[in-house]
Design a protein around this motif. Structure first.
Motif, short mmCIF file in Angstrom:
data_model
loop_
_atom_site.label_atom_id
_atom_site.label_comp_id
_atom_site.label_asym_id
_atom_site.label_seq_id
_atom_site.Cartn_x
_atom_site.Cartn_y
_atom_site.Cartn_z
N HIS A 1 0.83 -1.20 0.00
CA HIS A 1 0.00 0.00 0.00
C HIS A 1 0.87 1.25 0.00
O HIS A 1 1.92 1.30 0.65
CB HIS A 1 -0.91 0.03 1.24
N ILE B 1 1.10 5.32 0.96
CA ILE B 1 0.57 6.45 1.73
C ILE B 1 1.44 7.65 1.41
O ILE B 1 2.65 7.64 1.69
CB ILE B 1 0.55 6.17 3.24
N LEU C 1 -3.72 4.20 0.31
CA LEU C 1 -4.36 4.49 1.60
C LEU C 1 -4.11 5.92 2.07
O LEU C 1 -4.34 6.24 3.23
CB LEU C 1 -3.85 3.51 2.66
N VAL D 1 -7.58 7.05 3.10
CA VAL D 1 -8.52 5.99 3.45
C VAL D 1 -9.46 6.39 4.59
O VAL D 1 -10.60 5.93 4.66
CB VAL D 1 -7.75 4.69 3.81
N LEU E 1 -15.28 0.36 3.11
CA LEU E 1 -14.06 -0.45 3.00
C LEU E 1 -14.36 -1.66 2.10
O LEU E 1 -15.51 -2.07 1.94
CB LEU E 1 -13.62 -0.95 4.38
N ASN F 1 -17.06 2.41 6.70
CA ASN F 1 -15.70 2.69 7.15
C ASN F 1 -15.72 3.28 8.55
O ASN F 1 -16.07 4.44 8.76
CB ASN F 1 -15.03 3.67 6.17
N LEU G 1 -4.80 4.77 10.44
CA LEU G 1 -5.45 4.89 9.13
C LEU G 1 -6.64 5.84 9.19
O LEU G 1 -6.97 6.48 8.19
CB LEU G 1 -5.87 3.51 8.62
N ARG H 1 -5.72 9.35 8.19
CA ARG H 1 -5.35 9.60 6.79
C ARG H 1 -6.58 10.08 6.02
O ARG H 1 -7.33 9.31 5.46
CB ARG H 1 -4.77 8.34 6.15
#
Length: 325
Positions: A251, A253, A266, A269, A275, A282, A321, A324
């Motif tokens: 992944h 970022i 992500l 995300v 998801l 999510n 996460l 983010r």
């Protein structure tokens, strides 16, 4: 659709555009397809009525009526001339009605590249030069009233991109780039789905298009362009665990050492509505469940389970996460 029973009520609320109503257009490109669909339904009804009438004449009509409606002349008129005239007229009208679907992209169009993966959607927002300005997954954000050119590709097998309320559907073929145009006339969430069988998790391969007012869209894109704040506390520990567990190998970022391309980006995300390409709302709980055992939630997807991580570690990664956005 076959995937709806696995949705919870909270998932439907998160999506709000699901299931996608096929004959409820919300933009000019979908409107032409809907108009043509109703015409085809009407034609099918008329043909059925004619066939039933002919069947009734053949089975229950008088001898005189059967003799008048039989013969070579009727076969030529009703069996050959009528279908040729009607189908030719329908073909010409249908092509003229849907010609805007194949109009070449214009310089003013917003450009988005979507790549079909097994079984999710890689999304890249393009700049005017065709370079990638921002990456995302399973969501496409667009402004109301602007035409969006969507470049469609596949990295593995044939998928099909379909947002019923905004445009038609078109296949995503490996080694080829197809183009589709869409536009939303009102803000909202418009559900999409892969429309070509592509394997075991095909029915769980959804996505959404989120249409914003122009000012909201400008603010949204500006917020996405700003660097994410440095995580603190539990989220900071989660960021370290994310790297130590090897998540960054699959992944990406933005702004971190995570640069993997095998899985969804992500970078944002935490702001996504769902998801797993539309199968879960999510939130932190579903994120923990997805990281711990994604195969029980979406069998066949390519993310391995991290069931060996203790609960506090899974919680810390999920907390990271969440930041983010």
């Amino acid at each position: 659709m076959t995937w709806l029973p696995i949705f919870t009520r909270s998932t439907e609320q998160a999506l709000s555009g699901w299931p996608p109503p096929v004959l409820d257009p919300a933009g000019p490109f979908a409107s032409s397809i809907t108009t043509l669909s109703w015409i085809l339904f009407a034609m099918a009804g008329a043909v059925l009525a004619l066939v039933l009438a002919a069947l009734w004449v053949a089975l229950a009509g008088s001898q005189r009526l059967r003799s008048r409606l039989g013969g070579t002349r009727v076969v030529w008129l009703a069996g050959i001339a009528l279908p040729v005239v009607v189908l030719t007229a329908l073909l010409i009208y249908g092509l003229s009605l849907t010609r805007t679907l194949r109009t070449p992209p214009q310089p003013s169009d917003i450009r988005v590249r979507v790549t079909g993966e097994m079984w999710w959607w890689r999304v890249a927002y393009l700049d005017r030069a065709g370079g990638v300005a921002m990456m995302d997954a399973n969501e496409i954000h667009i402004p109301v009233g602007r035409t969006v050119t969507v470049e469609l590709e596949s990295s593995d097998i044939i998928h099909s991109f379909w947002v019923p309320r905004l445009s038609g559907k078109i296949d995503m073929v490996p080694g080829r780039r197809n183009v589709l145009r869409m536009q939303a006339d009102a803000p909202g969430v418009y559900a999409g789905q892969c429309a070509e069988y592509c394997g075991g998790a095909h029915a769980l391969m959804g996505f959404m298009v989120v249409a914003h007012d122009p000012d909201d869209y400008a603010r949204f894109m500006a917020a996405r362009a700003r660097p994410a704040p440095q995580p603190g506390g539990q989220a900071a520990r989660g960021a370290q665990l994310f790297q130590d567990s090897g998540c960054g190998a699959c992944h990406r970022i933005a702004g971190t050492e995570a640069n993997g391309l095998a899985g969804p980006d992500l970078s944002h995300v935490g702001s996504r509505r769902t998801l797993g390409a539309g199968i879960l709302p999510n939130n932190r709980g579903t994120m923990i469940g997805w990281i711990g055992d994604p195969q029980s939630l979406k069998p066949g997807n390519r993310m391995p389970a991290y069931s060996t991580l203790p609960g506090q570690d899974l919680t810390a990664i999920a907390a990271y996460l969440e930041t983010r956005r």
